[in-house]
Motif scaffolding. Structure first.
Motif, PDB file in Angstrom:
ATOM      1  N   ASP A 148      57.703 -21.919 -54.739  1.00  0.00           N
ATOM      2  CA  ASP A 148      58.182 -22.488 -53.465  1.00  0.00           C
ATOM      3  C   ASP A 148      57.119 -23.267 -52.691  1.00  0.00           C
ATOM      4  N   GLY A 149      55.987 -23.530 -53.317  1.00  0.00           N
ATOM      5  CA  GLY A 149      54.978 -24.367 -52.657  1.00  0.00           C
ATOM      6  C   GLY A 149      54.258 -23.686 -51.515  1.00  0.00           C
ATOM      7  N   THR A 150      54.191 -22.350 -51.544  1.00  0.00           N
ATOM      8  CA  THR A 150      53.505 -21.638 -50.463  1.00  0.00           C
ATOM      9  C   THR A 150      52.312 -20.856 -51.008  1.00  0.00           C
ATOM     10  N   VAL A 151      51.388 -20.581 -50.106  1.00  0.00           N
ATOM     11  CA  VAL A 151      50.242 -19.723 -50.376  1.00  0.00           C
ATOM     12  C   VAL A 151      50.223 -18.656 -49.303  1.00  0.00           C
ATOM     13  N   GLY A 152      50.017 -17.408 -49.694  1.00  0.00           N
ATOM     14  CA  GLY A 152      49.926 -16.332 -48.725  1.00  0.00           C
ATOM     15  C   GLY A 152      48.601 -15.608 -48.839  1.00  0.00           C
ATOM     16  N   ALA A 153      48.049 -15.201 -47.708  1.00  0.00           N
ATOM     17  CA  ALA A 153      46.790 -14.450 -47.714  1.00  0.00           C
ATOM     18  C   ALA A 153      46.625 -13.748 -46.373  1.00  0.00           C
ATOM     19  N   LEU A 154      45.801 -12.720 -46.395  1.00  0.00           N
ATOM     20  CA  LEU A 154      45.471 -11.976 -45.179  1.00  0.00           C
ATOM     21  C   LEU A 154      44.310 -12.655 -44.472  1.00  0.00           C
ATOM     22  N   TYR A 155      44.384 -12.744 -43.151  1.00  0.00           N
ATOM     23  CA  TYR A 155      43.321 -13.346 -42.342  1.00  0.00           C
ATOM     24  C   TYR A 155      42.989 -14.751 -42.855  1.00  0.00           C
ATOM     25  N   GLY A 156      43.993 -15.570 -42.930  1.00  0.00           N
ATOM     26  CA  GLY A 156      43.864 -16.868 -43.576  1.00  0.00           C
ATOM     27  C   GLY A 156      43.003 -17.890 -42.874  1.00  0.00           C
ATOM     28  N   SER A 157      42.616 -17.641 -41.641  1.00  0.00           N
ATOM     29  CA  SER A 157      41.786 -18.604 -40.915  1.00  0.00           C
ATOM     30  C   SER A 157      40.325 -18.184 -40.830  1.00  0.00           C
ATOM     31  N   THR A 158      39.966 -17.066 -41.440  1.00  0.00           N
ATOM     32  CA  THR A 158      38.580 -16.605 -41.377  1.00  0.00           C
ATOM     33  C   THR A 158      37.781 -17.190 -42.543  1.00  0.00           C
ATOM     34  N   PRO A 159      36.494 -17.511 -42.320  1.00  0.00           N
ATOM     35  CA  PRO A 159      35.730 -18.247 -43.336  1.00  0.00           C
ATOM     36  C   PRO A 159      35.053 -17.349 -44.364  1.00  0.00           C
ATOM     37  N   ASN A 160      34.897 -17.923 -45.540  1.00  0.00           N
ATOM     38  CA  ASN A 160      34.087 -17.358 -46.608  1.00  0.00           C
ATOM     39  C   ASN A 160      33.304 -18.539 -47.181  1.00  0.00           C
ATOM     40  N   ALA A 161      32.483 -18.308 -48.161  1.00  0.00           N
ATOM     41  CA  ALA A 161      31.729 -19.395 -48.792  1.00  0.00           C
ATOM     42  C   ALA A 161      31.932 -19.303 -50.294  1.00  0.00           C
ATOM     43  N   PRO A 162      33.123 -19.641 -50.794  1.00  0.00           N
ATOM     44  CA  PRO A 162      33.434 -19.452 -52.214  1.00  0.00           C
ATOM     45  C   PRO A 162      32.515 -20.282 -53.099  1.00  0.00           C
ATOM     46  N   VAL A 163      32.215 -19.725 -54.271  1.00  0.00           N
ATOM     47  CA  VAL A 163      31.267 -20.349 -55.179  1.00  0.00           C
ATOM     48  C   VAL A 163      31.969 -20.698 -56.488  1.00  0.00           C
ATOM     49  N   ASP A 164      31.555 -21.804 -57.084  1.00  0.00           N
ATOM     50  CA  ASP A 164      32.088 -22.233 -58.377  1.00  0.00           C
ATOM     51  C   ASP A 164      31.526 -21.306 -59.458  1.00  0.00           C
ATOM     52  N   PRO A 165      32.381 -20.637 -60.242  1.00  0.00           N
ATOM     53  CA  PRO A 165      31.866 -19.755 -61.296  1.00  0.00           C
ATOM     54  C   PRO A 165      30.921 -20.454 -62.265  1.00  0.00           C
ATOM     55  N   ARG A 166      31.090 -21.751 -62.455  1.00  0.00           N
ATOM     56  CA  ARG A 166      30.205 -22.490 -63.352  1.00  0.00           C
ATOM     57  C   ARG A 166      28.786 -22.520 -62.809  1.00  0.00           C
ATOM     58  N   ASP A 167      28.643 -22.542 -61.483  1.00  0.00           N
ATOM     59  CA  ASP A 167      27.303 -22.493 -60.889  1.00  0.00           C
ATOM     60  C   ASP A 167      26.666 -21.120 -61.090  1.00  0.00           C
ATOM     61  N   VAL A 168      27.467 -20.075 -60.938  1.00  0.00           N
ATOM     62  CA  VAL A 168      26.949 -18.729 -61.175  1.00  0.00           C
ATOM     63  C   VAL A 168      26.484 -18.601 -62.621  1.00  0.00           C
ATOM     64  N   ALA A 169      27.270 -19.155 -63.538  1.00  0.00           N
ATOM     65  CA  ALA A 169      26.895 -19.119 -64.949  1.00  0.00           C
ATOM     66  C   ALA A 169      25.603 -19.884 -65.199  1.00  0.00           C
ATOM     67  N   ARG A 170      25.401 -21.004 -64.518  1.00  0.00           N
ATOM     68  CA  ARG A 170      24.162 -21.766 -64.698  1.00  0.00           C
ATOM     69  C   ARG A 170      22.943 -20.933 -64.293  1.00  0.00           C
ATOM     70  N   VAL A 171      23.071 -20.198 -63.203  1.00  0.00           N
ATOM     71  CA  VAL A 171      21.967 -19.344 -62.771  1.00  0.00           C
ATOM     72  C   VAL A 171      21.739 -18.237 -63.799  1.00  0.00           C
ATOM     73  N   ALA A 172      22.822 -17.649 -64.297  1.00  0.00           N
ATOM     74  CA  ALA A 172      22.691 -16.595 -65.299  1.00  0.00           C
ATOM     75  C   ALA A 172      21.969 -17.103 -66.539  1.00  0.00           C
ATOM     76  N   VAL A 173      22.309 -18.293 -66.976  1.00  0.00           N
ATOM     77  CA  VAL A 173      21.678 -18.869 -68.166  1.00  0.00           C
ATOM     78  C   VAL A 173      20.189 -19.102 -67.929  1.00  0.00           C
ATOM     79  N   ARG A 174      19.847 -19.607 -66.757  1.00  0.00           N
ATOM     80  CA  ARG A 174      18.426 -19.805 -66.444  1.00  0.00           C
ATOM     81  C   ARG A 174      17.692 -18.462 -66.465  1.00  0.00           C
ATOM     82  N   ALA A 175      18.294 -17.448 -65.862  1.00  0.00           N
ATOM     83  CA  ALA A 175      17.643 -16.134 -65.812  1.00  0.00           C
ATOM     84  C   ALA A 175      17.501 -15.519 -67.196  1.00  0.00           C
ATOM     85  N   LEU A 176      18.463 -15.777 -68.081  1.00  0.00           N
ATOM     86  CA  LEU A 176      18.435 -15.215 -69.424  1.00  0.00           C
ATOM     87  C   LEU A 176      17.455 -15.922 -70.349  1.00  0.00           C
ATOM     88  N   THR A 177      17.136 -17.166 -70.045  1.00  0.00           N
ATOM     89  CA  THR A 177      16.367 -17.972 -71.004  1.00  0.00           C
ATOM     90  C   THR A 177      15.004 -18.416 -70.494  1.00  0.00           C
TER      91      THR A 177
END
Length: 281
Positions: A148-177
Motif C-alpha cells: 500500500d505504499g506506506t512505511v510504519g515505525a515507532l518514533y519516526g521523527s527522531t534521528p539516528n545516523a544509519p551506516v552503509d553495511p558496505r562501509d562497515v565491511a571495508r573497515v572490517a577488511v582493513r582490520a583483518l588485513t
C-alpha cells in the motif's frame, strides 16, 4: 587464511566479497549452503557455535577471524573465542554495536557488553566494530511498500545516523588485513542524522513514487516486533527505541573516512544501489 562467520549476513557477506579477490578466505556456515563468493582461494566450512568440535576444525590454520553472533542468550562468542585460542588464531575482529556505549541497560545491550569483554580478555589481539543502525534495515519496509505504499515505525521523527553495511565491511577488511588495528574500538556511523520519516522521503524519491509514513504507537511496535522476536528481546528493542527518542543516538565518533580513505556512503546512495530490492525499483 581469514575466517568469516556470518557469511550469509548483511555485513559478513560483504566482508567475504571484499576479501575474496586477494586473500585466502574460509566462509563458515551452519549448513553447506554459503553465498557464492568468487575468488581463487575461497573455501567453506560447516560449523556451529553450539558445537565446539566443529569450530576447531573451521578455525584450523586461520590467522584472523571476523566474528558475528546473534543469539541473545547462548555463549556463542565465548565458545568461538575458546576454540580460536586453542587453534592459535592471532586476531579477532568482532562486529558489536554502538549502543554498547549508550546510556541503556536493556537486556541485549548488557549481553553485548559481556561479549565485548570476552573478546578483550581472551588473550588474542582484537578489534571491535560498533556500527549504528544499518541502512539496509529499511529492506524490512519492502513488503508494506508493495502492498500500500506506506512505511510504519515507532518514533519516526527522531534521528539516528544509519551506516552503509558496505562501509562497515571495508573497515572490517582493513582490520583483518592490516596492522595497527589491534586493541582498537571503532564507532561507525553514517554521514547524516536521519529519521525514519526522512528515510521514507528519500526512498520515495529514489523509487519515483510517493510513500506515506505512519507513526506507530508503542503497542503497535510491540505487536510488530513480537512476530519475529521473543518477549525479552522485544522489550529490549523498545528500550533502545526510547533511547533514540530521548536523543541518545546522536551522530558522533565517525571513523569511516579516515579508516577507509573514502567518504562514508549516504542513505540516498545506498537506496540508489538497492532500489531493485523494493517494489517498483
Amino acid at each position: 587464511m581469514i575466517l568469516v562467520t556470518g557469511a550469509t549476513g548483511t555485513v559478513g557477506r560483504e566482508v567475504a566479497r571484499q576479501l575474496a579477490a586477494d586473500h585466502a578466505v574460509r566462509l563458515m556456515s551452519r549448513t553447506p549452503v554459503c553465498p557464492s563468493v568468487p575468488g581463487p582461494r575461497v573455501e567453506t566450512a560447516v560449523a556451529d557455535f553450539a558445537r565446539p568440535g566443529r569450530l576447531g576444525r573451521a578455525l584450523s590454520g586461520v590467522r584472523a577471524a571476523f566474528l558475528v553472533t546473534s543469539h541473545p542468550v547462548e555463549p556463542h562468542d565465548e565458545r568461538f573465542l575458546e576454540a580460536a585460542v586453542a587453534e592459535g588464531v592471532s586476531h579477532v575482529v568482532k562486529l558489536s554495536a554502538a549502543v554498547v556505549d549508550d546510556d541503556t541497560e536493556d537486556f541485549l545491550t548488557v549481553r553485548q557488553r559481556v561479549t565485548e569483554e570476552a573478546v578483550r580478555s581472551c588473550g588474542i589481539a582484537w578489534t571491535l566494530l560498533r556500527p549504528r543502525a544499518f541502512m539496509s534495515n529499511t529492506l524490512s519496509w519492502a513488503d508494506r511498500i508493495g502492498r500500500d505504499g506506506t512505511v510504519g515505525a515507532l518514533y519516526g521523527s527522531t534521528p539516528n545516523a544509519p551506516v552503509d553495511p558496505r562501509d562497515v565491511a571495508r573497515v572490517a577488511v582493513r582490520a583483518l588485513t592490516e596492522g595497527g588495528h589491534a586493541g582498537r574500538t571503532y564507532t561507525l556511523v553514517g554521514p547524516e542524522e536521519l529519521s525514519a520519516r526522512a528515510q521514507t522521503r528519500i526512498l520515495g524519491d529514489v523509487l519515483g513514487r510517493r510513500l506515506r509514513f505512519r507513526e506507530w504507537t508503542v503497542r503497535e511496535a510491540r505487536e510488530h516486533l513480537a512476530r519475529r522476536h521473543p518477549p525479552r528481546v522485544v522489550e529490549a528493542l523498545l528500550q533502545r527505541a526510547d533511547l533514540q527518542a530521548r536523543g541518545g543516538k546522536s551522530l558522533r565518533g565517525d571513523a569511516l573516512a579516515s579508516l577507509t580513505g573514502r567518504a562514508a556512503g549516504t542513505f540516498r546512495g545506498w537506496a540508489d544501489d538497492h532500489a531493485h530490492c523494493f517494489p517498483g525499483g
